[in-house]
Scaffold this motif. Structure first.
Motif, short mmCIF file in Angstrom:
data_model
loop_
_atom_site.label_atom_id
_atom_site.label_comp_id
_atom_site.label_asym_id
_atom_site.label_seq_id
_atom_site.Cartn_x
_atom_site.Cartn_y
_atom_site.Cartn_z
N TYR A 195 -38.49 -70.06 -76.67
CA TYR A 195 -37.24 -69.13 -76.74
C TYR A 195 -37.69 -67.69 -76.39
CZ TYR A 195 -35.32 -73.18 -79.23
OH TYR A 195 -35.01 -74.50 -79.46
N PRO A 196 -38.08 -67.54 -74.92
CA PRO A 196 -38.71 -66.32 -74.54
C PRO A 196 -37.84 -64.93 -74.32
CG PRO A 196 -38.02 -67.71 -72.52
CD PRO A 196 -37.67 -68.50 -73.83
N GLY A 197 -36.42 -65.15 -74.89
CA GLY A 197 -35.47 -63.78 -74.93
C GLY A 197 -36.02 -63.04 -75.52
N GLU A 198 -35.27 -61.81 -75.20
CA GLU A 198 -35.18 -60.52 -76.28
C GLU A 198 -34.27 -60.56 -77.39
OE1 GLU A 198 -37.72 -57.99 -75.90
OE2 GLU A 198 -38.54 -59.32 -74.15
N PRO A 199 -34.76 -59.81 -78.38
CA PRO A 199 -33.80 -59.60 -79.46
C PRO A 199 -32.60 -58.87 -79.45
CG PRO A 199 -36.16 -58.33 -79.91
CD PRO A 199 -36.02 -59.02 -78.63
N ASP A 200 -31.53 -58.88 -80.28
CA ASP A 200 -30.42 -57.99 -80.08
C ASP A 200 -30.82 -56.58 -80.91
OD1 ASP A 200 -29.20 -60.17 -79.42
OD2 ASP A 200 -27.68 -60.28 -80.79
N ARG A 201 -30.19 -55.59 -80.19
CA ARG A 201 -30.58 -54.28 -80.77
C ARG A 201 -30.11 -54.50 -82.48
NH1 ARG A 201 -31.51 -49.26 -78.65
NH2 ARG A 201 -30.91 -50.05 -76.89
N GLU A 202 -29.07 -54.88 -82.66
CA GLU A 202 -28.70 -55.20 -84.13
C GLU A 202 -27.64 -56.24 -84.10
OE1 GLU A 202 -25.46 -52.95 -86.52
OE2 GLU A 202 -27.36 -51.86 -86.72
#
Length: 322
Positions: A266-273
């Protein structure tokens, strides 16, 4: 041709062995054949392992390419929706004139009476909102409805652990919560300018002082909230077999505060919040587990600090992560 030559060499070798040792020549030949067969199988197995590793690398690359294409598609959809909204909001270039036959001459008494009957005075028509509404009705337009943002819809539909901002943290100090015996308050260094305050439910553990200075895994993009009067700015990940048996999830040796914990599949970027209405954590948490080897994973994909290893439970196995 190669097989024929190999068969001739085998027959020549068998004949030579029978001459040298007529009694054990056949057994020696069988040993050579078995050894050659095992060597061939070993070579095939090694080639299969290399091919499997190559396929894993290609699979990860394909997943990354698919994610990039999905983001590009969502951006195009967003621009297309913005253009459509702008074209709907622009006023028409010309307004069709009203047919003369439908207009009553205002100077005649009958025309004035008809105009008064057809358009009775009202408070709504004299207001700016009423005039705008009547103007839209004459032009045959409707008020534009707000359109959903395709990019935000795509982000909300993606429910996987890459949206979690998981980091390694070091517990600087720990104390009992002043209003809850089963809770504790920690100051944790997660690689930022100042430590974060975290409220955790570690049970009635009498040895909290032993956790001071140890490394842990924290969820850092949760919304800050007050728990029993103390503001908590992150979530400390624990593994538990019951309410009384609770352990902190431990990052691999060599980890440092601020290191990201990621998932290979799962290479996606995390949410800001994380937004509470999307319930991302609630949907992911049932699949966050510790396996029979003590390794933390999401649906079989391990919690990984790149270049350093996997996160584990100190002693527990086959339990949940919360």
């Amino acid at each position: 041709m190669h097989a024929h030559a190999e068969t001739q060499e085998t027959c020549s070798l068998a004949a030579a062995l029978m001459k040298l040792d007529p009694d054990d020549g056949e057994q020696i030949m069988e040993y050579f054949k078995t050894h050659a067969l095992l060597s061939r199988e070993k070579a095939l197995l090694q080639a299969s392992v290399r091919e499997q590793k190559k396929l894993l690398v290609e699979n990860a690359k394909l997943k990354k390419d698919i994610e990039q294409l999905r983001v590009q598609l969502q951006e195009k959809q967003k621009r297309r929706a913005a253009k459509a909204l702008a074209s709907k909001a622009s006023p028409p270039s010309s307004i069709s004139p009203t047919p003369l036959s439908s207009v009553t001459h205002p100077t005649s008494p009958a025309g004035a009476a008809a105009a008064t009957t057809a358009n009775p005075p009202s408070s709504s028509s004299s207001s700016p909102e009423g005039r705008e509404r009547q103007s839209r009705r004459r032009r045959g337009e409707r008020k534009a409805r707000p359109t959903s943002d395709p990019l935000s819809l795509g982000a909300e539909s993606r429910i996987d652990p890459s949206r979690l901002d998981l980091r390694v943290g070091r517990i600087l100090n720990i104390r009992r919560h002043p209003l809850a015996e089963a809770m504790s308050v920690q100051q944790v260094d997660v690689g930022e300018n100042r430590p974060r305050t975290v409220v955790s439910r570690l049970g009635e553990n009498p040895h909290l002082d032993e956790l001071q200075g140890s490394l842990a895994v924290l969820l850092c993009n949760v919304k800050a909230s007050k728990i029993k009067g103390v503001a908590s700015q992150a979530r400390l990940l624990c593994c538990s077999a019951s309410d009384t048996c609770v352990e902190l999830l431990v990052p691999p040796s060599g980890s440092a505060p601020g290191d990201r914990v990621t998932f290979l599949s799962y290479p996606g970027e995390p949410d800001r919040e994380l937004q509470s209405k999307q319930r991302v954590w609630d949907l992911l948490q049932p699949d966050l587990k510790v396996d029979c080897r003590g390794v933390a994973n999401y649906k079989g994909c391990g919690f990984e600090v790149k270049g350093k290893g996997l996160c584990r439970a100190p002693t527990l196995t086959s339990c949940t992560i919360r």
